[in-house]
Design an enzyme around this catalytic site. Structure first.
Site, PDB file in Angstrom:
ATOM      1  N   THR A 105      -1.630   9.085  -5.687  1.00 39.06           N
ATOM      2  CA  THR A 105      -2.173   9.721  -4.474  1.00 39.06           C
ATOM      3  C   THR A 105      -1.061  10.466  -3.748  1.00 39.06           C
ATOM      4  O   THR A 105      -1.270  11.577  -3.253  1.00 39.06           O
ATOM      5  CB  THR A 105      -2.808   8.669  -3.534  1.00 39.06           C
ATOM      6  N   CYS A 133       3.101  -3.994  -1.586  1.00 37.24           N
ATOM      7  CA  CYS A 133       3.969  -3.083  -2.345  1.00 37.24           C
ATOM      8  C   CYS A 133       5.324  -3.714  -2.611  1.00 37.24           C
ATOM      9  O   CYS A 133       6.001  -3.347  -3.558  1.00 37.24           O
ATOM     10  CB  CYS A 133       4.138  -1.781  -1.566  1.00 37.24           C
ATOM     11  N   GLY A 161       0.544   4.440   0.169  1.00 45.13           N
ATOM     12  CA  GLY A 161      -0.510   4.226  -0.825  1.00 45.13           C
ATOM     13  C   GLY A 161       0.068   4.335  -2.215  1.00 45.13           C
ATOM     14  O   GLY A 161       1.274   4.174  -2.413  1.00 45.13           O
ATOM     15  N   GLU A 183       2.703  -0.571 -12.050  1.00 43.29           N
ATOM     16  CA  GLU A 183       2.355  -1.435 -10.922  1.00 43.29           C
ATOM     17  C   GLU A 183       0.969  -2.043 -11.150  1.00 43.29           C
ATOM     18  O   GLU A 183       0.008  -1.314 -11.409  1.00 43.29           O
ATOM     19  CB  GLU A 183       2.348  -0.608  -9.636  1.00 43.29           C
ATOM     20  N   LYS A 196      -6.256   7.822   9.242  1.00 39.74           N
ATOM     21  CA  LYS A 196      -7.270   7.652   8.200  1.00 39.74           C
ATOM     22  C   LYS A 196      -7.007   6.320   7.496  1.00 39.74           C
ATOM     23  O   LYS A 196      -6.124   6.206   6.666  1.00 39.74           O
ATOM     24  CB  LYS A 196      -7.153   8.808   7.191  1.00 39.74           C
ATOM     25  N   GLU A 224       5.261   6.519   1.252  1.00 42.39           N
ATOM     26  CA  GLU A 224       5.631   5.140   0.886  1.00 42.39           C
ATOM     27  C   GLU A 224       4.699   4.733  -0.236  1.00 42.39           C
ATOM     28  O   GLU A 224       3.504   4.508  -0.004  1.00 42.39           O
ATOM     29  CB  GLU A 224       5.449   4.202   2.087  1.00 42.39           C
TER      30      GLU A 224
HETATM   31  P1  NDP Z   1      -4.392   4.803  -2.440  1.00 47.25           P
HETATM   32  O1  NDP Z   1      -3.281   5.706  -2.790  1.00 47.25           O
HETATM   33  O2  NDP Z   1      -5.602   4.797  -3.283  1.00 47.25           O
HETATM   34  O3  NDP Z   1      -4.906   5.081  -0.966  1.00 47.25           O
HETATM   35  C1  NDP Z   1      -4.087   5.062   0.174  1.00 47.25           C
HETATM   36  C2  NDP Z   1      -4.784   5.831   1.281  1.00 47.25           C
HETATM   37  O4  NDP Z   1      -4.848   7.200   0.907  1.00 47.25           O
HETATM   38  C3  NDP Z   1      -6.220   5.394   1.524  1.00 47.25           C
HETATM   39  O5  NDP Z   1      -6.515   5.535   2.886  1.00 47.25           O
HETATM   40  C4  NDP Z   1      -6.989   6.401   0.685  1.00 47.25           C
HETATM   41  O6  NDP Z   1      -8.301   6.552   1.101  1.00 47.25           O
HETATM   42  C5  NDP Z   1      -6.194   7.660   0.942  1.00 47.25           C
HETATM   43  N1  NDP Z   1      -6.354   8.695  -0.058  1.00 47.25           N
HETATM   44  C6  NDP Z   1      -6.753   8.576  -1.341  1.00 47.25           C
HETATM   45  N2  NDP Z   1      -6.763   9.799  -1.940  1.00 47.25           N
HETATM   46  C7  NDP Z   1      -6.356  10.699  -1.008  1.00 47.25           C
HETATM   47  C8  NDP Z   1      -6.140  12.105  -1.008  1.00 47.25           C
HETATM   48  N3  NDP Z   1      -6.330  12.840  -2.095  1.00 47.25           N
HETATM   49  N4  NDP Z   1      -5.721  12.700   0.120  1.00 47.25           N
HETATM   50  C9  NDP Z   1      -5.491  11.956   1.227  1.00 47.25           C
HETATM   51  N5  NDP Z   1      -5.673  10.615   1.305  1.00 47.25           N
HETATM   52  C10 NDP Z   1      -6.091   9.994   0.192  1.00 47.25           C
HETATM   53  O7  NDP Z   1      -3.735   3.376  -2.331  1.00 47.25           O
HETATM   54  P2  NDP Z   1      -4.472   2.014  -2.073  1.00 47.25           P
HETATM   55  O8  NDP Z   1      -5.243   2.065  -0.799  1.00 47.25           O
HETATM   56  O9  NDP Z   1      -5.149   1.648  -3.332  1.00 47.25           O
HETATM   57  O10 NDP Z   1      -3.215   1.046  -1.811  1.00 47.25           O
HETATM   58  C11 NDP Z   1      -2.505   0.464  -2.822  1.00 47.25           C
HETATM   59  C12 NDP Z   1      -1.263   1.255  -3.145  1.00 47.25           C
HETATM   60  O11 NDP Z   1      -0.471   1.424  -1.983  1.00 47.25           O
HETATM   61  C13 NDP Z   1      -0.370   0.537  -4.117  1.00 47.25           C
HETATM   62  O12 NDP Z   1       0.085   1.426  -5.119  1.00 47.25           O
HETATM   63  C14 NDP Z   1       0.804   0.086  -3.283  1.00 47.25           C
HETATM   64  O13 NDP Z   1       2.005  -0.072  -3.953  1.00 47.25           O
HETATM   65  C15 NDP Z   1       0.884   1.143  -2.255  1.00 47.25           C
HETATM   66  N6  NDP Z   1       1.554   0.631  -1.062  1.00 47.25           N
HETATM   67  C16 NDP Z   1       2.817   1.080  -0.776  1.00 47.25           C
HETATM   68  C17 NDP Z   1       3.520   0.568   0.305  1.00 47.25           C
HETATM   69  C18 NDP Z   1       4.887   1.070   0.643  1.00 47.25           C
HETATM   70  O14 NDP Z   1       5.315   0.839   1.777  1.00 47.25           O
HETATM   71  N7  NDP Z   1       5.604   1.739  -0.227  1.00 47.25           N
HETATM   72  C19 NDP Z   1       2.944  -0.471   1.148  1.00 47.25           C
HETATM   73  C20 NDP Z   1       1.601  -0.854   0.778  1.00 47.25           C
HETATM   74  C21 NDP Z   1       0.941  -0.306  -0.301  1.00 47.25           C
HETATM   75  P3  NDP Z   1      -9.494   5.727   0.409  1.00 47.25           P
HETATM   76  O15 NDP Z   1      -9.002   4.376   0.099  1.00 47.25           O
HETATM   77  O16 NDP Z   1     -10.499   5.749   1.468  1.00 47.25           O
HETATM   78  O17 NDP Z   1      -9.846   6.502  -0.802  1.00 47.25           O
END
Ligand code: NDP
Length: 483
Positions: free
Chosen positions: A230, A282, A226, A384, A173, A248
């Site tokens: 989330t 991140c 993400g 963040e 996804k 992560e």
């Molecule tokens: P989100 O948490 O908003 O989304 C991440 C993914 O999860 C997207 O595909 C999103 O879908 C999906 N998602 C959202 N809500 C749900 C749910 N309830 N159930 C299942 N899937 C869900 O993060 P962002 O996309 O905004 O990315 C930025 C964040 O990611 C930052 O906080 C960053 O620090 C973190 N990150 C962490 C990394 C690590 O390795 N630790 C690396 C890169 C980023 P959709 O967008 O379609 O809503």
């Protein structure tokens, strides 16, 4: 207008509900594609094909699975230019960055896990003369890989490659903000001959299809990258179902500059750590802790270089910082600049939206921003921001630097700049951080575990950790008869 699709059972297909979301290009603000707004019905189809594909994929020999992965890597490499262009268009990042980092890393991910698979072994023990015990590692079945928008193909393949390698069927996804390269990858898996149902992509929003994926009882494990909130929501659903989880999550990473650092390279890399990919990584170092004795000199250089960064059209090869992912995200980042003023900070450069001319006149651009004068415990230094905003914080002693570095809820990554080897070891040991870089930033050996401490997540990816995560260990003991 391009209408993207789900990829289920080896076919591109429209969402069951017929609903689509608009995908805007960050650099122009224009709608460039329609993305399936999938829901639980699409997910159910993906589960059905994955279920059917699993027995024979799990029984495929290790060598053969490794060859599939190598083929996919070769195809990604062969389509580097189209993929990089799509990645840059979806994310707003400079095209050269997608060409030099994102897509090559996706190739490396597949090659790395293809090679690793051939060497992955489980342990065996002889228990005196009574028995042999060994660990049998078996694929889990259907697993979910959920990726964010900042490094879409890079992070998706980091999950998908080890999951496939170990014999699982995958439902991926991607973020609905960056849907294109996942679909392109799907096409390449067909070209590579991957059996239908082994790799599937459901497009759409997290709260709809993401939640359905997380909650599906047949999805045995979830690898998620993400935001921390989330991650929390996912854990709340998945943990009571006893699913395996790697999360992560976010970071508020310190870059720690000691007075005995190599000044020139430390400033250069601190800029790169703060502003690469518009600060939307991140691992970005957004809190720059600088020893007081060199604070003035460092601040002068750092601000001058941040100011000189070229913000522009991602397609222009001289652009150093592209557009932020969305209008909403840009507004969120700008609101932190406002908050930093309220919290008593001084904005040394940037702090505002940038309006470009021509093709990018409606894009989501922002000037690289540096703030000083904030207390280490204030919101701007704790939360963040995930954008081109860095704060400067002076410190006097090693202990103070460590206390500031560890003084947030996060614990993903840190970089330490010093020429003192003893200090490098001491500080690395004291940091509450899943990744520590000394005199470098974002230099990754894929064999080492990757992940965060505290609110930056649980579990580790990379190397053998990934193979362990995507397999179920079974302990088998065979008694030795002595007739
Ligand atoms: P989100 O948490 O908003 O989304 C991440 C993914 O999860 C997207 O595909 C999103 O879908 C999906 N998602 C959202 N809500 C749900 C749910 N309830 N159930 C299942 N899937 C869900 O993060 P962002 O996309 O905004 O990315 C930025 C964040 O990611 C930052 O906080 C960053 O620090 C973190 N990150 C962490 C990394 C690590 O390795 N630790 C690396 C890169 C980023 P959709 O967008 O379609 O809503």
């Amino acid at each position: 207008m391009e209408r993207l699709a789900n990829f289920i059972g080896g076919q591109l297909c429209a969402p069951v509900g017929g609903q689509y979301l608009e995908k805007r290009e960050p650099a122009t603000g224009e709608v460039i594609a329609l993305v399936p707004a999938s829901d639980a019905r699409d997910l159910e189809q993906a589960v059905a094909v994955a279920r059917a594909a699993f027995p024979s994929w799990a029984a495929t020999s290790v060598e053969e699975r490794s060859r599939f992965l190598v083929r996919i890597a070769d195809l990604i490499e062969a389509h580097m230019e189209e993929l990089a262009w799509a990645e840059s268009r979806d994310t707003g990042k400079p095209l050269w960055l997608a060409q030099q980092v994102d897509i090559p890393r996706a190739v490396r991910n597949f090659r790395f896990f293809a090679a690793g698979l051939l060497h992955f072994a489980s342990e065996a023990y002889q228990t005196d003369s009574q028995a042999f015990s060994y660990t049998l590692r078996q694929p889990l079945g259907i697993v979910g890989c959920i990726a964010p928008w900042n490094l879409p193909l890079y992070l998706l393949t980091w999950k998908v490659a080890p999951a496939l390698a170990t014999g699982n069927c995958v439902i991926a996804k991607p973020s609905e903000l960056t849907p294109t390269t996942a679909q392109m990858l799907a096409r390449l898996t067909v070209e590579a001959g991957l059996p239908p149902g082994v790799f599937n992509v459901v497009q759409g929003e997290g709260p709809a299809v993401g939640t359905a994926l997380v909650a599906h009882p047949e999805v045995r494990a979830l690898s998620f990258t993400g935001g921390t909130r989330t991650g929390e929501a996912i854990a709340r659903v998945a943990a009571p179902m006893f699913k395996k989880l790697t999360l992560e999550l976010g970071g508020k990473n310190p870059t720690i500059i000691f007075e005995d650092c190599r000044f020139e390279v430390a400033v250069h890399e601190a800029i790169r750590a703060a502003f690469s990919n518009q600060g939307e990584i991140c691992l970005c170092g957004s809190r720059i802790l600088v020893q007081s004795s060199i604070y003035e000199a460092f601040r002068r250089e750092f601000v001058a270089r941040a100011r000189a960064l070229r913000v522009g059209d991602p397609l222009d090869s001289s652009t150093q910082q592209g557009a932020l992912i969305s209008e909403q995200h840009l507004q969120k980042v700008l609101s932190y600049v406002e908050l930093s003023r309220q919290e008593g900070g001084t904005v040394l450069c940037g702090g505002e939206r940038l309006w470009l001319e021509g093709r990018c006149r409606n894009g989501y651009f922002m000037a690289p921003t540096v703030v000083e004068g904030l207390a280490p415990g204030c919101k701007v230094n704790q939360e963040e921001i995930f954008g081109p905003v860095a704060t400067l914080i002076p410190f006097d002693s090693e202990d103070e630097a460590i206390a500031y570095a560890n003084g947030t809820a996060y614990g993903l990554a840190a970089s330490v700049w010093t020429d003192n080897l003893g200090r490098a070891h001491r500080v690395a040991e004291s940091l509450q951080s899943g990744v520590v870089w000394v005199n470098c930033w974002m230099l990754r050996d894929l064999r080492t575990p990757f992940g965060g401490m505290k609110h930056s997540g649980i579990g580790r990816e990379g190397g053998w950790e990934a193979f362990r995560f995507f397999t179920e260990p079974k302990s088998v003991t065979i008694a030795l008869w002595r007739d």
